[in-house]
Design an enzyme around this catalytic site. Sequence first.
Site, mmCIF file in Angstrom:
data_model
loop_
_atom_site.group_PDB
_atom_site.id
_atom_site.type_symbol
_atom_site.label_atom_id
_atom_site.label_comp_id
_atom_site.label_asym_id
_atom_site.label_seq_id
_atom_site.Cartn_x
_atom_site.Cartn_y
_atom_site.Cartn_z
ATOM 1 N N ASP A 164 0.780 -1.094 0.108
ATOM 2 C CA ASP A 164 0.165 -0.115 -0.051
ATOM 3 C C ASP A 164 0.622 1.190 0.130
ATOM 4 O OD1 ASP A 164 -2.366 1.565 0.112
ATOM 5 O OD2 ASP A 164 -2.273 1.533 2.328
ATOM 6 N N ASN A 415 6.797 -7.210 7.103
ATOM 7 C CA ASN A 415 5.592 -6.857 7.352
ATOM 8 C C ASN A 415 4.347 -7.695 6.857
ATOM 9 O OD1 ASN A 415 3.888 -4.378 8.546
ATOM 10 N ND2 ASN A 415 3.306 -4.535 6.233
ATOM 11 N N GLU A 416 3.445 -7.977 7.531
ATOM 12 C CA GLU A 416 2.256 -8.614 7.214
ATOM 13 C C GLU A 416 2.426 -9.679 6.029
ATOM 14 O OE1 GLU A 416 -0.843 -5.859 6.325
ATOM 15 O OE2 GLU A 416 -1.182 -5.086 8.387
ATOM 16 N N ASN A 470 -0.667 -5.571 13.811
ATOM 17 C CA ASN A 470 -1.124 -4.325 12.955
ATOM 18 C C ASN A 470 -2.608 -4.786 13.152
ATOM 19 O OD1 ASN A 470 1.405 -3.771 12.428
ATOM 20 N ND2 ASN A 470 1.255 -4.336 10.352
ATOM 21 N N TYR A 472 -6.746 -3.023 12.753
ATOM 22 C CA TYR A 472 -7.468 -2.111 12.255
ATOM 23 C C TYR A 472 -9.002 -2.344 12.666
ATOM 24 C CZ TYR A 472 -3.704 -0.468 9.782
ATOM 25 O OH TYR A 472 -2.476 0.140 9.256
ATOM 26 N N TYR A 476 -11.163 -1.409 9.186
ATOM 27 C CA TYR A 476 -11.586 -2.217 7.972
ATOM 28 C C TYR A 476 -12.511 -3.347 8.402
ATOM 29 C CZ TYR A 476 -7.501 -0.444 5.393
ATOM 30 O OH TYR A 476 -6.539 0.154 4.764
ATOM 31 N N GLU A 509 0.818 -1.249 14.065
ATOM 32 C CA GLU A 509 0.055 -0.223 13.224
ATOM 33 C C GLU A 509 -1.539 -0.210 13.806
ATOM 34 O OE1 GLU A 509 -0.399 -0.936 8.887
ATOM 35 O OE2 GLU A 509 1.976 -1.314 8.549
ATOM 36 N N LYS A 573 -4.191 7.996 6.679
ATOM 37 C CA LYS A 573 -4.107 7.691 8.045
ATOM 38 C C LYS A 573 -3.109 8.418 8.634
ATOM 39 C CE LYS A 573 -5.990 3.118 7.326
ATOM 40 N NZ LYS A 573 -5.782 2.788 5.990
#
Length: 599
Positions: A164, A415-416, A470, A472, A476, A509, A573
């Site tokens: 992203d 990451n992720e 992370n 949300y 989300y 995050e 964000k």
Amino acid sequence: MIYPNITESRMVFDLNGIWDFCLMEEGEVYAGEKREGFTFCPMPVPSAFNEIYHGRDFADHVGNMLYTRTVLVTEEMLNGRLFLRFASVTHQAQVWLNGVCLGSHKGGFLPFAFEITQAVRVGKNDLAVVVNNIVDHTTLPAGRLVRQTFPGLKEEVHNLPNFDFYNYSGIMRPVCLYTTPDTFLEDISVQGKMDGSFFWKIQVSGMGSLKIRILSPEGGEVYVSENLSVGESGCLWGEGRLEHVRLWDTKHPWLYQIEAVLVDGNGKRDCCRESFGFREVHIRDCRLYLNGEPVYLKGFGKHEDSPVRGRGFDLVYAVKDIALLKWIGANSFRTSHYPYSEEMLQLCDREGILLIDEAPAVGLHTAFTATGMLGGKAENTWATLKTAKHHRQVLQEMVERDKNHPSVILWSVANEPASEEEGAREYFAPLVELVKELDPQKRPVTIVTYEGSSPESCKVAELCDVLMLNRYRGWYDTEGNLKGAAALLKDELERFHLRCPDKPIMLGEYGADTIAGFHDSNARLFSEEYQAEFLKVYGEVFDTLPYVTGEHVWNFADFATAENIRRVDGNKKGVFTRDRKPKMAAHFLRKRWNGYKKG
Ligand code: BDP
């Protein structure tokens, strides 16, 4: 890896400036030719090429581009050895000098150098770099190359990032030439501990005699050891202890220097210095400790991103961002999602900012959906991606480059990734082991995981020293319902704690897209009120859980992403706008963080 500084024995020549640039067609080959009469446009180096000229075809170009310039070399520059160094070229570079290919480098965020003593001549030299910006299943970050046809149109090639942030590319960080004597210092590794003891290791390109000095923050000599003989292995190490050492921490980031002077068989000297700090990082009882004191990480996931410059090297924004981190009361950030410039790390050493240094390993998930670009089709990630070898290379280069920085307190391997899928543990276990083996300081290691990797499904939690999550909830999913979001968050954190009762947990995050200037008295989605409320509610959850060891808000500032319907002019964000103006949430965090102490 020694940063290219001018010293008593080394000269550094800046090759930054305006280079000639052109986009290359698919299938077009560059073989070292001069390309006279060719249409080049001026291109600043370092920079991301994408936003310099107008037009989508230019900005979103996929494939190769050519950078050229002449380089003048004097006789004095060739007294010893000469190296050509790129601090980063995104994502692959093939370098040509006077029509000869010097070699290539894969990976867009770490430095590489070629010795050019033989290939170069006194006077004018032609330098050319073919840069490739494709991200696919073999690169880090990962992406996908797709070919599309529309009725009556010729085939189009699109590169879908599996991440992203906008795929800025080009010669992104500084380029230089540096000289060394024939026998030279290749690497300095140094580590200082809380009790004043220190350990150093020097790698030399040949044999010679070495003198090591430690210089205090004021520059005075506090330790010296000389006539140390370097044998055939080229490697020598030693240790010592200083009395009354001043520790490096966030309030007083005292920096010492190690100075190495090598004298070879012909009496030629090479001299280099590296900064370092005396400090220790530990993990005990679910907490992170800096110099024996618990430290709670307050800060952000960031990006190297600003208007027009994109991800191109930018000292103005680097210093500004550190100033804003101090203003808001943050003590740390993560170099999401790639290693940042060496100069940024030097600044963090100097200013006492703690870093989670992240490899460019993002997009390791074939069903990545944050941007909706891959359609969320679950495939077998670990059988599909071909990144394991390259992942080892980037980790090796990152640790080699950053090992001496006191600001780096934790390594992030990725990451992720698809950490919930079969094969994740097998993929990551050797990588975590590699980092531990390479890092002389044995810093803790993490893999930052996403919401799909739950306490029940995550396959990598036990590999991590710190669980970095992370989340949300309230964005989300459960969007708009912050009470529900907080309940889900707390429940999940507790389940992670049950699974790994000894590990600190931190939020890597959490955040909400927010349009600066958009207000709503009911704190609706996208409003500044919602973002502030969102961060407040998350903070309340963290405050009740003693094992939560840090909070990194996503993101420090708004940033550019690829174009897609989930992003309106990029990711919003940011707690600051893209040009670094505070949103309401910045004032909230400033109140929360200044003077904050976790009980
Ligand atoms: C996570 C990623 C980050 C994204 C963020 C978001 O780690 O790169 O920008 O979410 O969706 O998936 O804003």
